[in-house]
Design a protein around this motif. Sequence first.
Motif, mmCIF file in Angstrom:
data_model
loop_
_atom_site.group_PDB
_atom_site.id
_atom_site.type_symbol
_atom_site.label_atom_id
_atom_site.label_comp_id
_atom_site.label_asym_id
_atom_site.label_seq_id
_atom_site.Cartn_x
_atom_site.Cartn_y
_atom_site.Cartn_z
ATOM 1 N N GLU B 166 55.872 91.543 40.523
ATOM 2 C CA GLU B 166 55.792 91.170 39.108
ATOM 3 C C GLU B 166 54.413 91.454 38.524
ATOM 4 O OE1 GLU B 166 58.302 90.000 37.192
ATOM 5 O OE2 GLU B 166 59.587 90.390 38.932
ATOM 6 N N LYS B 167 53.405 91.404 39.388
ATOM 7 C CA LYS B 167 52.026 91.538 38.897
ATOM 8 C C LYS B 167 51.564 92.989 38.771
ATOM 9 C CE LYS B 167 49.917 87.160 40.191
ATOM 10 N NZ LYS B 167 49.137 86.482 41.226
ATOM 11 N N ILE B 168 52.372 93.907 39.266
ATOM 12 C CA ILE B 168 51.934 95.310 39.295
ATOM 13 C C ILE B 168 52.171 95.970 37.941
ATOM 14 C CG2 ILE B 168 52.376 97.568 40.336
ATOM 15 C CD1 ILE B 168 52.948 96.087 42.947
ATOM 16 N N LYS B 169 51.108 96.568 37.424
ATOM 17 C CA LYS B 169 51.212 97.231 36.115
ATOM 18 C C LYS B 169 51.855 98.601 36.265
ATOM 19 C CE LYS B 169 48.098 94.571 33.476
ATOM 20 N NZ LYS B 169 46.781 94.233 34.045
ATOM 21 N N ARG B 170 52.681 98.970 35.300
ATOM 22 C CA ARG B 170 53.311 100.285 35.298
ATOM 23 C C ARG B 170 52.528 101.247 34.430
ATOM 24 N NH1 ARG B 170 59.377 98.312 36.109
ATOM 25 N NH2 ARG B 170 58.713 96.348 36.956
ATOM 26 N N PRO B 171 52.660 102.552 34.635
ATOM 27 C CA PRO B 171 53.543 103.198 35.605
ATOM 28 C C PRO B 171 53.050 103.034 37.042
ATOM 29 C CG PRO B 171 52.169 104.831 34.521
ATOM 30 C CD PRO B 171 51.911 103.530 33.832
ATOM 31 N N ALA B 172 54.012 103.016 37.963
ATOM 32 C CA ALA B 172 53.664 102.873 39.376
ATOM 33 C C ALA B 172 54.572 103.766 40.210
ATOM 34 C CB ALA B 172 53.829 101.418 39.803
ATOM 35 N N ILE B 173 54.027 104.366 41.255
ATOM 36 C CA ILE B 173 54.876 105.088 42.197
ATOM 37 C C ILE B 173 54.691 104.496 43.583
ATOM 38 C CG2 ILE B 173 54.963 107.257 40.886
ATOM 39 C CD1 ILE B 173 53.027 108.419 42.912
ATOM 40 N N ILE B 174 55.702 104.692 44.415
ATOM 41 C CA ILE B 174 55.726 104.072 45.737
ATOM 42 C C ILE B 174 55.682 105.170 46.803
ATOM 43 C CG2 ILE B 174 57.124 102.665 47.313
ATOM 44 C CD1 ILE B 174 58.434 101.637 44.524
ATOM 45 N N VAL B 175 54.796 105.005 47.771
ATOM 46 C CA VAL B 175 54.656 106.000 48.835
ATOM 47 C C VAL B 175 54.985 105.354 50.171
ATOM 48 C CG1 VAL B 175 53.127 107.703 49.887
ATOM 49 C CG2 VAL B 175 52.684 106.911 47.551
ATOM 50 N N VAL B 176 55.915 105.944 50.911
ATOM 51 C CA VAL B 176 56.230 105.468 52.253
ATOM 52 C C VAL B 176 55.831 106.573 53.218
ATOM 53 C CG1 VAL B 176 58.062 104.697 53.807
ATOM 54 C CG2 VAL B 176 58.154 104.101 51.369
ATOM 55 N N SER B 177 54.777 106.332 54.001
ATOM 56 C CA SER B 177 54.277 107.402 54.871
ATOM 57 C C SER B 177 53.222 106.879 55.829
ATOM 58 C CB SER B 177 53.650 108.514 54.019
ATOM 59 O OG SER B 177 53.149 109.542 54.843
ATOM 60 N N ASP B 178 53.199 107.449 57.027
ATOM 61 C CA ASP B 178 52.121 107.110 57.953
ATOM 62 C C ASP B 178 50.763 107.523 57.393
ATOM 63 O OD1 ASP B 178 53.775 105.983 59.866
ATOM 64 O OD2 ASP B 178 54.186 107.914 60.820
ATOM 65 N N THR B 179 50.763 108.499 56.480
ATOM 66 C CA THR B 179 49.483 108.980 55.948
ATOM 67 C C THR B 179 48.799 107.963 55.039
ATOM 68 O OG1 THR B 179 50.512 110.054 54.033
ATOM 69 C CG2 THR B 179 50.242 111.401 56.015
ATOM 70 N N VAL B 180 49.525 106.892 54.659
ATOM 71 C CA VAL B 180 48.888 105.834 53.856
ATOM 72 C C VAL B 180 47.653 105.304 54.593
ATOM 73 C CG1 VAL B 180 49.179 103.462 52.989
ATOM 74 C CG2 VAL B 180 50.974 105.166 52.590
ATOM 75 N N GLY B 181 47.717 105.332 55.932
ATOM 76 C CA GLY B 181 46.599 104.855 56.740
ATOM 77 C C GLY B 181 45.331 105.679 56.570
ATOM 78 N N LEU B 182 45.464 106.928 56.114
ATOM 79 C CA LEU B 182 44.286 107.792 55.955
ATOM 80 C C LEU B 182 43.494 107.461 54.696
ATOM 81 C CD1 LEU B 182 45.823 111.223 57.061
ATOM 82 C CD2 LEU B 182 44.368 109.691 58.393
ATOM 83 N N ARG B 183 44.121 106.663 53.822
ATOM 84 C CA ARG B 183 43.444 106.266 52.583
ATOM 85 C C ARG B 183 42.080 105.636 52.866
ATOM 86 N NH1 ARG B 183 43.258 103.952 47.492
ATOM 87 N NH2 ARG B 183 42.849 101.726 47.509
ATOM 88 N N GLU B 184 42.010 104.914 53.963
ATOM 89 C CA GLU B 184 40.761 104.271 54.374
ATOM 90 C C GLU B 184 39.596 105.271 54.400
ATOM 91 O OE1 GLU B 184 39.285 102.153 58.533
ATOM 92 O OE2 GLU B 184 41.435 102.411 58.135
ATOM 93 N N TYR B 185 39.896 106.517 54.769
ATOM 94 C CA TYR B 185 38.842 107.537 54.874
ATOM 95 C C TYR B 185 38.802 108.477 53.668
ATOM 96 C CZ TYR B 185 39.816 105.940 59.584
ATOM 97 O OH TYR B 185 40.050 105.154 60.668
ATOM 98 N N LEU B 186 39.959 108.674 53.037
ATOM 99 C CA LEU B 186 40.061 109.750 52.044
ATOM 100 C C LEU B 186 40.027 109.265 50.596
ATOM 101 C CD1 LEU B 186 42.739 112.039 53.755
ATOM 102 C CD2 LEU B 186 40.251 112.090 53.970
ATOM 103 N N ASN B 187 39.798 107.974 50.400
ATOM 104 C CA ASN B 187 39.751 107.444 49.040
ATOM 105 C C ASN B 187 38.401 107.756 48.396
ATOM 106 O OD1 ASN B 187 39.722 105.969 46.699
ATOM 107 N ND2 ASN B 187 39.654 103.973 47.731
ATOM 108 N N TYR B 188 38.308 108.914 47.767
ATOM 109 C CA TYR B 188 37.059 109.343 47.128
ATOM 110 C C TYR B 188 36.995 108.881 45.671
ATOM 111 C CZ TYR B 188 39.756 112.674 44.435
ATOM 112 O OH TYR B 188 40.654 113.211 43.560
#
Lengths: 291, 291
Positions: B166-188
């Motif tokens: 309910e708290k999430i503002k739109r527009p929003a997309i949903i990602v299901v992937s093992d690569t979500v874990g790489l965000r820790e390193y690749l979030n520039y």
Amino acid sequence: MGKSMGDHVLSQDDINKLMVDKAKTGKKVVRLKGGDPYVFGRGSEEALFIKENGLEFETLPGLTSGIVCLNTAGIPASHRNMATSISFITGHRSENQNEDFKKYAKLPGTLVFYMGLKNLPNIIKDLIAGGIKKDKKIAIISNGSSPKQKVYTSTVEKVLEEIDLEKIKRPAIIVVSDTVGLREYLNYFENKNFGKKIALTRDYESTIKDKEKLEDLGFDVKIVPTIKILEKNTDLLEEKFKDFSYDYLVFTSKNAVKIFFDKLIENHDIRDIGKVKIAAIGEKPKRNRKI
Amino acid sequence: MGKSMGDHVLSQDDINKLMVDKAKTGKKVVRLKGGDPYVFGRGSEEALFIKENGLEFETLPGLTSGIVCLNTAGIPASHRNMATSISFITGHRSENQNEDFKKYAKLPGTLVFYMGLKNLPNIIKDLIAGGIKKDKKIAIISNGSSPKQKVYTSTVEKVLEEIDLEKIKRPAIIVVSDTVGLREYLNYFENKNFGKKIALTRDYESTIKDKEKLEDLGFDVKIVPTIKILEKNTDLLEEKFKDFSYDYLVFTSKNAVKIFFDKLIENHDIRDIGKVKIAAIGEKPKRNRKI
């Protein structure tokens, strides 16, 4: 930086190392790629390597061939009640991974196989084993989005007998989707001038705009200069600028207009030619400096 | 043309009709869309309607949010041995279509659900019923690629209890992937200035470049002009141009430089101010006309 520099082709490790080495000398490094860096572009591996080496990066999204080539082939990636998802899939797989393709057989959407031409027999075999509709449409887009684009269409069942894969020029991507049928109506890109070649023989600068116009019309255009515009007597011109005392200045070619004013503003300013009256013969010289 | 014109929101039929009606009057019509016209953009329906009405069209590919927002969230769409395909899926479905989501559960790649926030409970239920790995990572990207971007991460199993949808503002997309874990390193993208707001109070023209620079640094910038630059005495200026007899011309602000020369070239040319010596106080007026 690209994969091929001069005659050499760099390995992925070489590219990673080169990027980091150059960045460590204080330089900003641009890694230029075709398509999108994160869609089978190994961009994430490169970014991780940069991070591991204590450096920062930014990535810019790009247009991947699955988006661009479907567009120019007139095949919508999605279409209501026909394709409600789009999957981009690497078509080259190691032997034991091939069975993965079965899992895509029953998706209600468009499948786009990158780098799959060589492996197409295995892809087809697995899609059929996975239960795909045998009359599902398929397209192979060769040289997509270029004037050399060629699109081959068939069905999953018949593609291997109907199309001679050996003859297809790369790069090529493969589309499996009911929307391939819409190409009949949506193919705006391959028009009547498609595949026709034009050579333009004037100098590059004079013809670059004509080239763009002709390309917009679908022609395959090359500039093959048979003349070259050279500056002459510019020392004399410089001499005259120092004490400009003419009443009329008459231009007879657009190249002269360009050379005259380029030379003038090098060391002078337009006020140095005072109140001279300027005339031009023809339309182009006039346009060239809004005289 | 867009979906909302003024206060009115046009239906798809209205848009189709408007495009064709305007084109039939001989006008070129541009239909501007966010993202890519063929990725859930209904572009193919519009193109077909145009064709049915005997008109021609061209489509230009665009950057779809599945490409752009994953990039700015630092989540690679593909990654070797982690995600060998990328599927864009419409997340809103009619009731009887929901079971489709099961078919995506075992793909060896990244799933991106568009417009799926409301339907997420059904998506999760079906993915689990389809046999997805329960600790598969999931990310919800809200306001992706904007300074308001916010990324929520969890796993398929825990997302519904861990994240308050309910708290999430739109527009929003949903990602299901093992690569979500790489965000820790690749979030520039989400840097230290992220989410900070700046108001610039000068006039628009003077601050637009500062705005761009600050936005590049990650700030959320608005121009709120509290002053306005007005032209004054331009009739007098015009009078002077007719017989310009000054020896010195001294500029004290960059706005004066702009107004003076804009006015001059309206009816005259720079030679009309003859050999006057030009001086400028400060750096900005000088830069403004390369004096």
